[in-house]
Design an enzyme around this catalytic site. Structure first.
Site, mmCIF file in Angstrom:
data_model
loop_
_atom_site.group_PDB
_atom_site.id
_atom_site.type_symbol
_atom_site.label_atom_id
_atom_site.label_comp_id
_atom_site.label_asym_id
_atom_site.label_seq_id
_atom_site.Cartn_x
_atom_site.Cartn_y
_atom_site.Cartn_z
ATOM 1 N N CYS A 2 0.828 -1.190 0.000
ATOM 2 C CA CYS A 2 0.000 0.000 0.000
ATOM 3 C C CYS A 2 0.873 1.255 0.000
ATOM 4 O O CYS A 2 1.769 1.392 0.819
ATOM 5 C CB CYS A 2 -0.945 0.079 1.191
ATOM 6 S SG CYS A 2 -2.143 -1.226 1.252
ATOM 7 N N ARG A 27 6.264 -0.623 -3.919
ATOM 8 C CA ARG A 27 5.844 -1.268 -2.677
ATOM 9 C C ARG A 27 4.921 -2.455 -2.954
ATOM 10 O O ARG A 27 4.732 -3.301 -2.091
ATOM 11 C CB ARG A 27 5.115 -0.252 -1.783
ATOM 12 C CG ARG A 27 6.001 0.885 -1.324
ATOM 13 C CD ARG A 27 5.203 1.953 -0.625
ATOM 14 N NE ARG A 27 4.738 1.544 0.685
ATOM 15 C CZ ARG A 27 5.386 1.716 1.821
ATOM 16 N NH1 ARG A 27 6.560 2.292 1.807
ATOM 17 N NH2 ARG A 27 4.883 1.328 2.966
ATOM 18 N N TRP A 75 -2.767 -3.013 -1.688
ATOM 19 C CA TRP A 75 -2.366 -4.415 -1.799
ATOM 20 C C TRP A 75 -3.412 -5.178 -1.007
ATOM 21 O O TRP A 75 -3.506 -5.038 0.212
ATOM 22 C CB TRP A 75 -0.969 -4.586 -1.198
ATOM 23 C CG TRP A 75 -0.350 -5.917 -1.430
ATOM 24 C CD1 TRP A 75 0.344 -6.326 -2.534
ATOM 25 C CD2 TRP A 75 -0.314 -7.020 -0.506
ATOM 26 N NE1 TRP A 75 0.792 -7.613 -2.359
ATOM 27 C CE2 TRP A 75 0.402 -8.060 -1.124
ATOM 28 C CE3 TRP A 75 -0.809 -7.237 0.780
ATOM 29 C CZ2 TRP A 75 0.631 -9.288 -0.508
ATOM 30 C CZ3 TRP A 75 -0.586 -8.461 1.388
ATOM 31 C CH2 TRP A 75 0.132 -9.469 0.746
ATOM 32 N N ASN A 101 -3.337 2.045 5.138
ATOM 33 C CA ASN A 101 -2.361 0.965 4.976
ATOM 34 C C ASN A 101 -2.357 0.207 6.289
ATOM 35 O O ASN A 101 -2.373 0.819 7.353
ATOM 36 C CB ASN A 101 -0.979 1.568 4.699
ATOM 37 C CG ASN A 101 0.109 0.502 4.594
ATOM 38 O OD1 ASN A 101 -0.184 -0.671 4.384
ATOM 39 N ND2 ASN A 101 1.350 0.926 4.744
ATOM 40 N N GLY A 102 -2.348 -1.128 6.232
ATOM 41 C CA GLY A 102 -2.297 -1.919 7.467
ATOM 42 C C GLY A 102 -3.539 -2.780 7.595
ATOM 43 O O GLY A 102 -4.244 -3.021 6.607
ATOM 44 N N GLU A 488 19.619 -17.716 -1.162
ATOM 45 C CA GLU A 488 19.222 -16.421 -1.714
ATOM 46 C C GLU A 488 18.996 -16.535 -3.225
ATOM 47 O O GLU A 488 18.041 -15.975 -3.761
ATOM 48 C CB GLU A 488 20.300 -15.373 -1.373
ATOM 49 C CG GLU A 488 20.153 -14.013 -2.004
ATOM 50 C CD GLU A 488 18.840 -13.304 -1.673
ATOM 51 O OE1 GLU A 488 18.072 -13.782 -0.838
ATOM 52 O OE2 GLU A 488 18.580 -12.264 -2.315
ATOM 53 N N LYS A 492 15.429 -15.731 -5.057
ATOM 54 C CA LYS A 492 15.344 -14.740 -6.146
ATOM 55 C C LYS A 492 14.629 -15.346 -7.355
ATOM 56 O O LYS A 492 13.784 -14.729 -7.977
ATOM 57 C CB LYS A 492 16.755 -14.380 -6.528
ATOM 58 C CG LYS A 492 17.371 -13.076 -6.594
ATOM 59 C CD LYS A 492 17.164 -11.903 -5.789
ATOM 60 C CE LYS A 492 16.112 -11.801 -4.769
ATOM 61 N NZ LYS A 492 16.497 -11.086 -3.583
ATOM 62 N N GLU A 495 10.793 -15.860 -6.722
ATOM 63 C CA GLU A 495 9.954 -14.665 -6.711
ATOM 64 C C GLU A 495 9.871 -13.985 -8.070
ATOM 65 O O GLU A 495 8.859 -13.386 -8.406
ATOM 66 C CB GLU A 495 10.374 -13.680 -5.616
ATOM 67 C CG GLU A 495 11.771 -13.144 -5.715
ATOM 68 C CD GLU A 495 12.083 -12.147 -4.597
ATOM 69 O OE1 GLU A 495 13.258 -12.004 -4.267
ATOM 70 O OE2 GLU A 495 11.156 -11.518 -4.077
ATOM 71 N N HIS A 511 21.014 -36.919 1.580
ATOM 72 C CA HIS A 511 20.032 -37.244 2.626
ATOM 73 C C HIS A 511 18.596 -37.037 2.135
ATOM 74 O O HIS A 511 17.681 -36.983 2.928
ATOM 75 C CB HIS A 511 20.294 -36.398 3.879
ATOM 76 C CG HIS A 511 21.652 -36.652 4.463
ATOM 77 N ND1 HIS A 511 21.997 -37.839 5.067
ATOM 78 C CD2 HIS A 511 22.771 -35.879 4.493
ATOM 79 C CE1 HIS A 511 23.261 -37.794 5.462
ATOM 80 N NE2 HIS A 511 23.754 -36.605 5.120
ATOM 81 N N LYS A 608 6.894 -4.716 -1.701
ATOM 82 C CA LYS A 608 8.248 -4.354 -1.290
ATOM 83 C C LYS A 608 8.351 -4.206 0.211
ATOM 84 O O LYS A 608 9.319 -4.622 0.827
ATOM 85 C CB LYS A 608 8.633 -3.042 -1.983
ATOM 86 C CG LYS A 608 10.035 -2.556 -1.670
ATOM 87 C CD LYS A 608 11.065 -3.439 -2.332
ATOM 88 C CE LYS A 608 12.485 -3.054 -2.013
ATOM 89 N NZ LYS A 608 13.414 -4.134 -2.345
HETATM 90 C C1 F6R Z 1 13.279 -10.752 -1.530
HETATM 91 C C2 F6R Z 1 12.809 -9.664 -0.705
HETATM 92 C C3 F6R Z 1 12.149 -9.992 0.592
HETATM 93 C C4 F6R Z 1 12.647 -9.032 1.692
HETATM 94 C C5 F6R Z 1 11.884 -9.279 2.999
HETATM 95 C C6 F6R Z 1 12.363 -8.378 4.116
HETATM 96 O O1 F6R Z 1 13.880 -10.282 -2.697
HETATM 97 O O2 F6R Z 1 12.938 -8.529 -1.049
HETATM 98 O O3 F6R Z 1 12.374 -11.317 0.947
HETATM 99 O O4 F6R Z 1 14.016 -9.244 1.872
HETATM 100 O O5 F6R Z 1 10.509 -9.056 2.784
HETATM 101 O O6 F6R Z 1 12.210 -7.037 3.782
HETATM 102 P P1 F6R Z 1 12.981 -5.900 4.575
HETATM 103 O O7 F6R Z 1 14.444 -6.082 4.310
HETATM 104 O O8 F6R Z 1 12.455 -4.614 4.034
HETATM 105 O O9 F6R Z 1 12.657 -6.104 6.025
#
Ligand code: F6R
Length: 613
Positions: A2, A27, A75, A101-102, A488, A492, A495, A511, A608
């Site tokens: 949001c 976001r 969102w 938002n929330g 990681e 990536k 997502e 295993h 985001k």
């Molecule tokens: C993955 C990604 C998310 C954030 C997670 C934490 O690419 O961006 O997994 O890393 O939502 O977000 P922050 O760092 O803003 O607390």
């Protein structure tokens, strides 16, 4: 999650609001809307649409001229992403509009009460209840919108950033926040409210932080902030160091690609500010780097708490800090932490890691630890956000604004902050010699140039990735710090490419996970340097998957024969290697998303800044 924008000033509001919402697109959202008061009119002008901002913009015809208004990108949580559920929500008179938002946790209870009192609802949202509550409170409080907001906030449970306007006061916007971000942009004859500073950095660099349970009202000339009882509060002001240019794509096809290429600078900047502050250790300093105004000498245990990519940075931190200092380090998923009974004592240092500084899971875990006596030292990229504000000390990373939803440059700067924290503890505990520390520092200084070198050599990897675009799954293997690095890489890819991907510790394959390998399964294997004790072990793990038909892509700093593709990265000491090794993994995910026609910067279902638990 949001985006919220409010503007009141001297120029027509509509373009400023849409522009602000565009800057908050990163976001994550699935519908958008605006409301503006019209001078001498009873009703507000409101337009809201499911889908992208462009759909809303296209529907904005005959917008009345007005120098104030509010805008929202939603969102979906309560109710699907439809036109009706999009914000703003209005009271029955159409004179009052609210964006939110929330999550309002007691919305059902409120809705039942309001419906039995005769209120009519148009949407399935939790937010609409706030519009009706505010309208009633507005009448009770002699048409004072701020007083109404204070009264309503006391009835709400949950997390919220709220903005409200009323057609009786065409240049007034009232906002409130609890557990959700809201910043004030201070202009000259104009003022802004937004979920984060990106919405207004092209107009003003002056901002005010709002605290928990505060209500703000802005007009073009005046900003006043109170607590929920109506007592005046002096908000903390700060200068925004990011510039508007930094938040633009600058010729790259996607923000993510731009941010991948910004990593050398982000690392160099983080090293610079963190080191300069570590020299002035113990002096509380704002806005920059390592602000360690807490006594770390008594710390016996460090716990990283974080989510997603930031959690992976914490996992790397465990290998690094335990190796350099022998202090015990745990890494916890923030969403799990406060729902079990973790061992916390005064000698525990909690290190929340967060790019946005607003992630609700991380914030709640941190508050839980704080309440139980732990000291908090956060690692954060966003000045003025809630996590650093509520921490005892902060290491600010200098990644600059990260707009793409998938985190790239924030991750590598989080690692830099962790390395510097590790060095700091090693100094405190005399666990490394000065020579060893100097060696690490000079290796850190060499990283920006080495990352550039990696970026110059990723072209074959992009080509190769496109060949695997129809693969059902991709696996990643590594050992030591290579293990969190491949986790990681897999995150990536999931997502961005919407593809099944998993990361494994090489030694774990036998295993169970090796059963996944079949002819042609792409496996990305990360090797440490040739001298490492785990290099041979990794080579054996690679043979195991190769023997079962996997297509193996190797990332290593030394020549390895007989594989489908090898990406060479420069040599560095093993614990620093994640910074170099993660770059090709980011490129694979990026390229796969492009090849599969996905929305790279705003992948489906993701936001985001994840401001709900
Ligand atoms: C993955 C990604 C998310 C954030 C997670 C934490 O690419 O961006 O997994 O890393 O939502 O977000 P922050 O760092 O803003 O607390």
């Amino acid at each position: 999650m949001c985006g919220i924008v409010g503007y009141t000033g001297k120029t027509p509001a509509i373009n400023l609001i849409i522009d602000g919402l565009k800057r908050l697109e990163y976001r994550g959202y699935d519908s958008a809307g605006i409301a503006i008061p019209i001078q001498k009119s009873e009703k507000l002008f409101v337009e809201k649409r499911a889908g992208k901002l462009q759909i809303l913009s296209n529907s904005l015809t005959n917008v009345p001229k007005s120098n104030a208004g509010i805008g929202h990108t939603r969102w979906a949580t309560h109710g699907g992403p439809t036109d009706l559920n999009a914000h703003p929500h209005l009271d029955e008179s159409g004179k009052l509009a609210v964006i939110h938002n929330g999550i309002i946790e007691n919305y059902l209870e409120i809705r039942r009460q309001l419906e039995s009192a005769g209120h009519k609802y148009l949407s399935e949202t939790d937010t609409e209840s706030v519009a009706h509550l505010l309208a009633d409170a507005y009448k009770r409080n002699g048409s004072d919108l701020s007083a109404a907001m204070r009264e309503v906030c006391q009835q709400l449970r949950g997390s919220f950033t709220l903005l409200a306007i009323h057609s009786d006061h065409p240049d007034l916007i009232v906002g409130a926040r609890r557990n959700s971000p809201l910043v004030v942009g201070v202009g000259n004859g104009e003022n802004f409210l937004a979920s984060d500073v990106s919405a207004f950095i092209s107009h003003t660099k002056k901002a005010l932080e709002l605290g928990q349970d505060q209500v703000v009202s802005i007009t073009p000339e005046k900003i006043s902030v109170t607590d929920l009882k109506g007592l005046a509060v002096k908000p903390k002001d700060f200068e925004i160091s990011w510039d508007a240019k930094a938040a633009e794509r600058g010729g790259f096809t996607h923000f993510m690609l731009k941010e991948i290429y910004e990593q050398p600078k982000a690392i160099a900047d983080t090293l610079l500010i963190s080191k300069s502050i570590s020299e002035s250790m113990n002096k509380a300093k704002q806005n920059s780097g390592l602000n360690l105004n807490i006594d770390l000498s008594e710390i016996k245990k460090i716990v990283f708490i974080a989510c997603g990519t930031a959690y992976h940075a914490g996992l790397v931190g465990k290998y690094v800090i335990e190796a350099w200092t022998k202090i015990s380090v745990d890494v916890e998923l923030a969403s799990e932490y406060r729902y079990r009974e973790p061992a916390i004592s005064k000698s525990t240092l909690i290190v929340p890691i967060s790019q946005s500084g607003e992630t609700m899971d991380t914030l709640m875990a941190m508050r839980y630890a704080q309440k139980n006596g732990a000291k908090i030292l956060s690692i954060c990229n966003t000045n003025g956000s809630t996590i650093p504000r509520e921490s005892d000390a902060v290491i600010y990373t200098a990644a600059g604004p990260e707009i793409a939803v998938a985190s790239t440059k924030a991750f590598v700067t989080q690692l830099i902050a962790i390395y510097l924290l590790g060095i700091h503890f090693a100094k405190l505990h005399n666990s490394l010699t000065q020579k060893e520390i100097d060696q690490i520092l000079s290796e850190l200084d060499a990283l920006p140039a080495k990352v550039e070198q990696v970026l110059e050599t990723v072209e074959p990897l992009r080509e190769m990735t496109r060949k695997f675009k129809d693969a059902a799954s991709m696996l990643f293997i590594g050992r030591g710090v290579g293990f969190p690095t491949v986790l990681e890489g897999a995150l990536k890819l999931k997502e961005l490419a919407y593809m099944h991907a998993e990361g494994f510790a090489g030694g774990e394959l036998k295993h169970g996970p090796i059963a996944l390998i079949e002819n042609g399964t792409p496996v990305v294997a990360l090797l440490p340097s040739e001298e490492s004790v785990i290099n041979e072990k990794m080579l054996s793990n690679i043979q195991e998957v190769k023997a079962r038909g996997a297509n193996v892509i190797i990332i290593s700093d030394h020549e390895v024969k007989n594989f489908d593709l090898q990406i060479r990265i420069p040599t560095c000491s093993e614990l620093l290697q994640p910074i170099l090794a993660v770059i090709p993994l980011q490129v694979i995910a990026y390229e796969m998303a492009v090849a599969r026609g996905n929305d790279v910067d705003q992948p489906r279902n993701l936001a985001k800044s994840v401001t709900v638990e």
